[in-house]
Design a protein around this motif. Structure first.
Motif, short mmCIF file in Angstrom:
data_model
loop_
_atom_site.label_atom_id
_atom_site.label_comp_id
_atom_site.label_asym_id
_atom_site.label_seq_id
_atom_site.Cartn_x
_atom_site.Cartn_y
_atom_site.Cartn_z
N SER A 1 20.15 -6.63 0.28
CA SER A 1 21.11 -7.19 -0.67
C SER A 1 22.50 -7.38 -0.06
N ASP A 2 22.85 -6.48 0.87
CA ASP A 2 24.18 -6.59 1.48
C ASP A 2 24.26 -7.73 2.48
N ARG A 3 23.10 -8.26 2.92
CA ARG A 3 23.11 -9.38 3.87
C ARG A 3 22.91 -10.72 3.17
N LEU A 4 22.49 -10.68 1.90
CA LEU A 4 22.15 -11.92 1.20
C LEU A 4 23.35 -12.86 1.09
N ALA A 5 24.52 -12.31 0.74
CA ALA A 5 25.72 -13.14 0.61
C ALA A 5 26.06 -13.80 1.94
N ALA A 6 25.91 -13.04 3.05
CA ALA A 6 26.21 -13.60 4.37
C ALA A 6 25.23 -14.72 4.72
N VAL A 7 23.95 -14.54 4.34
CA VAL A 7 22.94 -15.58 4.60
C VAL A 7 23.28 -16.83 3.78
N ASP B 1 37.65 -17.59 2.00
CA ASP B 1 37.54 -16.94 3.30
C ASP B 1 36.13 -16.78 3.84
N GLY B 2 35.17 -16.42 3.00
CA GLY B 2 33.81 -16.23 3.51
C GLY B 2 33.24 -17.50 4.11
N ASP C 1 29.33 -12.74 9.81
CA ASP C 1 28.16 -12.05 10.33
C ASP C 1 27.56 -12.93 11.42
N ILE C 2 27.94 -12.65 12.67
CA ILE C 2 27.52 -13.49 13.79
C ILE C 2 26.00 -13.49 13.94
N HIS D 1 25.14 -22.42 3.76
CA HIS D 1 26.02 -23.48 3.26
C HIS D 1 26.77 -24.14 4.41
N ALA D 2 27.32 -23.32 5.28
CA ALA D 2 28.07 -23.85 6.43
C ALA D 2 27.17 -24.70 7.33
#
Length: 775
Positions: free
Chosen positions: A288-294, A335-336, A238-239, A299-300
């Motif tokens: 909720s669908d953006r939380l994992a990407a955040v 992968d994520g 998610d850029i 972390h990165a």
């Protein structure tokens, strides 16, 4: 009586100095007999030597007589082929390996030859031997180096590396002794598990593994899964989220815990992110669908550091193996996280793969009925070797006494004061002409130190993940007069540092000055790694010295024992601390780190044992499908009319292969799905702990019924594909019925996820958010 007292004293000393090691007295008692036969064997021609070795092939198993024969013939073969007469201690190492132990031999004591003689001994028993190394370079080097010895003993040898074709690999594995990196051997196992024709198999059944650098392979990399993946599509990060997270600041927008394993948004950070993403509610339905990407972008951004955890080289993110300080060429994060780091560094995303199969290094070695190993530091991990591999350690004494001087740690209040002291130490020792090897913690530190040395006219050679291709050549010259080599972690394991350089021409001059001086810029998370660095000096009785510098603010202490006792005072001018409490604190921090690693290893193995049992059972079924007509019989029984229709058009042999391919495809697909299911279960299993249930028991309760569905599922899906298959002029169109394998496959190692489960991350963030709102 004096002899009895001497033996008792020797055993007591062994128990005190080397707890966990086996008694060597029996093997030492065989050495005189080997020496007595030496003159007799020297009289043999090369042909007679080979013929005498061939007689050992008639023996069912080795007793003392055969051990003696292997050692005397091996010593003579090495003398003729390499102009090297094996020392008695090398023969002790050979006997230790042949009797199934991990032998500890100090640096420079000749592990390579001892391992080769043991491999030849196993081969002469009629067993196939894999000599497992830590990298491809050592596999090829050692195989080519020892080949003349094997030839004189009538034993064939080969090696595998990534450049070989399938046919070349098969030829290498057909040799009686095959050298290969642990990853390359593991990848060949995974490739063999996906073949649909017997003739495409590369590896024979495993029999004996001799593991070089056994502590590194069996302990450091035991939990690392080797993965076979099939192409799905490009990983997509998610850029927009990556760009938002890049602007967040530690302490204001997010916090991290003391050991650097977790990061979470503050109230202010959550607000900034929610606003930047269009006013969503991260912890509600709209976000909720953006939380994992955040989470993964944070972390990165917050927990992974360029030049410490990874490099960016050739427009690619390359992970650094933390136990060696080298680029892990085939290693990646899940992968994520991989995609998030690639977005952070603004490089092209790599392919996202569907995992087809995987195997941990520990499970790979568990396939071998006989395992032995060799390393310079085994006693420190004797407990793990016994617990996970049922292996005992045999400590081989050095051929000449170790006279290296190990200085006490020098401890400082802050890293900056420590660094100034290291610069002073390097300058003072360099002025004497002694060669210096400096072991640093990571790439960034090695380059920072090199820059500081350059500013004060102290040129050095840097060996880190950026130039690891030249590793052997660089480390071989580290003993040259006046050389200063700065390296990450354990540089050049497997390559000797000879005083006076690779050719040793300046040896006496360097020895008179005191030999190689080793400097550690911090204590490692394991005392074993400390010992490995020290062991670079004092090779084969050479003079040398070693000293570690440490700080109470080093990462080791901050992550594992941050509560430093009060009353520890530092010198006002230098910052040096001489209080014994400081040394105790650092030792305590290291023991904590070792304990954490051991518990992670245990916990991982608790989960993977069931997976490996299920894999073993399914592979037996797969092997029947591959080698017999079981697939054809199964589909013929279920769809007799359809089968006879196809048989009339195609013939028995072709139809049998088509049935085999259909069933193997669905077996492989269902196993891949099962692995994905187990991953999901394990990531959320901690929910069970909240319900006062044992996570491992719940994992088993969920995993076992799902596994039992696989074989019926294979038959059901295969029947459907068989019924739907279309017969064309070119034969049966399997793709039309959904039997389509991945367009390409590749192998890599999955870097252990450095963070906890997604559930734990989310739970921690929600708790912190609620606590802050309450405050």
């Amino acid at each position: 009586m004096p002899a009895l007292i001497s033996r008792m004293g020797k055993r007591l000393r062994r128990f005190i100095e080397r707890p966990g090691s086996i008694e060597l007295t029996h093997y030492e008692g065989l050495l005189p007999a080997i020496g007595e036969l030496e003159a007799e064997v020297e009289e043999l021609s090369d042909t007679e030597l080979t013929e005498r070795a061939a007689k050992l092939r008639l023996e069912a198993d080795f007793d003392d007589k055969q051990l003696i024969e292997v050692c005397v013939l091996g010593r003579e073969a090495a003398r003729r082929a390499l102009d090297e007469r094996a020392f008695d201690v090398q023969l002790l190492g050979t006997m230790g390996l042949l009797t199934g132990h991990v032998v500890q031999m100090e640096t420079g004591e000749g592990k390579t030859l001892a391992g080769a003689l043991a491999a030849a001994g196993f081969a002469l028993q009629g067993k196939r031997v894999h000599v497992v190394t830590v990298n491809d370079y050592l596999a090829r080097r050692d195989a080519e180096w020892m080949e003349p010895v094997y030839k004189l003993l009538g034993v064939t040898v080969g090696w595998v590396d990534p450049s070989l074709s399938r046919d070349e690999r098969r030829s290498s594995y057909e040799a009686e002794v095959t050298y290969g990196a642990v990853s390359e051997i593991g990848f060949d196992v995974l490739r063999d598990r996906l073949v649909t024709r017997v003739e495409d198999l590369v590896q024979p059944e495993p029999e004996v593994a001799i593991v070089d650098e056994a502590d590194s392979v069996l302990v450091d990399e035991a939990r690392v899964p080797l993965v076979m993946a099939g192409s799905v599509d490009h990983a997509v990060a998610d850029i927009e989220v990556a760009n938002v997270v890049r602007r967040l600041r530690l302490g204001l927008h997010y916090e991290t815990d003391s050991d650097g394993r977790n990061a979470w948004l503050t109230t202010a950070g959550a607000s900034v992110v929610e606003k930047a993403l269009g006013g969503i509610d991260l912890y509600g339905d709209s976000g909720s669908d953006r939380l994992a990407a955040v989470n993964v972008a944070l972390h990165a951004h917050a927990l992974l550091t360029r030049d410490v955890d990874y490099l960016v080289r050739d427009e690619k993110v390359q992970l650094i193996n933390t136990s060696r300080g080298r680029v892990a060429e085939l290693q990646r994060w899940p992968d994520g996280l991989q995609a998030a780091v690639e977005a952070k560094e603004q490089v092209a995303a790599t392919d996202r793969g569907e995992i087809l199969d995987s195997i941990t290094v520990q499970a790979l070695l568990a396939r071998y009925p006989r395992v032995a190993g060799m390393t310079g530091t085994a006693v420190a991990v004797a407990e793990q070797l016994r617990e996970f591999y049922q292996l005992e350690v045999a400590v081989i004494p050095p051929n000449t006494p170790n006279i290296r001087e190990d200085h006490p740690d020098r401890i400082f209040a802050s890293p900056s004061q420590k660094l100034r002291a290291i610069e002073t130490e390097i300058r003072e020792v360099h002025e004497t002409g002694r060669p210096i090897l400096v072991g640093t913690q990571d790439v960034a530190e090695s380059e920072e130190l090199a820059e500081k040395l350059a500013k004060v006219d102290l040129p050095c050679v840097v060996l880190n993940a950026r130039n690891d291709a030249e590793e052997a050549a660089i480390i071989a010259e580290a003993g040259t007069h006046g050389a200063v080599t700065v390296s990450t972690q354990m540089a050049g394991r497997g390559t000797d540092i000879r005083l006076g350089g690779a050719d040793g021409k300046d040896r006496e001059r360097v020895a008179e000055l005191g030999g190689l001086h080793v400097i550690g810029t911090a204590r490692y998370p394991s005392s074993r790694l400390d010992g490995q660095l020290r062991g670079r000096s004092g090779r084969q009785g050479d003079p040398g010295s070693a000293v570690f510098f440490a700080s109470l603010n080093d990462e080791l202490v901050l992550s594992n024992a941050p509560d430093v006792p009060d009353g520890i005072h530092a010198d006002e001018e230098t910052g040096e601390i001489t209080d014994p409490a400081a040394q105790r604190q650092i030792n305590h921090a290291q023991r904590v780190a070792e304990g954490v690693h051991l518990e992670i290893h245990r916990n991982t193995w608790r989960y993977t044992r069931l997976i490996e049992h299920q894999r073993h059972e399914l592979l037996k079924y797969r092997d029947k499908l591959l080698r017999t007509d079981l697939a054809a019989e199964t589909l013929k029984e279920a769809a007799k009319k359809r089968y006879e229709e196809f048989e009339e058009k195609l013939g028995e042999a072709e139809l049998e292969q088509i049935c085999r391919e259909i069933m193997l495809f669905h077996l492989d697909e269902l196993w891949s799905d099962h692995l994905a299911f187990l991953t999901d279960v394990r990531e959320s299993i901690h929910l069970r702990a909240l319900a006062r249930e044992t996570p491992l028991d719940e994992f088993h309760r969920l995993a076992i019924p799902e596994f039992r569905k696989i074989v019926p599922g294979i038959e059901e899906r295969s029947l459907q594909s068989f019924e739907e298959a279309e017969l064309t002029d070119d034969g049966i169109d399997l793709a039309a019925s959904g039997v389509r394998r991945a367009s390409s496959t590749w192998t890599y190692l999955v870097h252990d996820n450095p963070f906890d489960s997604d559930f734990e991350q989310t739970l921690k963030q929600v708790r912190n958010l609620l606590r802050r709102k309450k405050d």
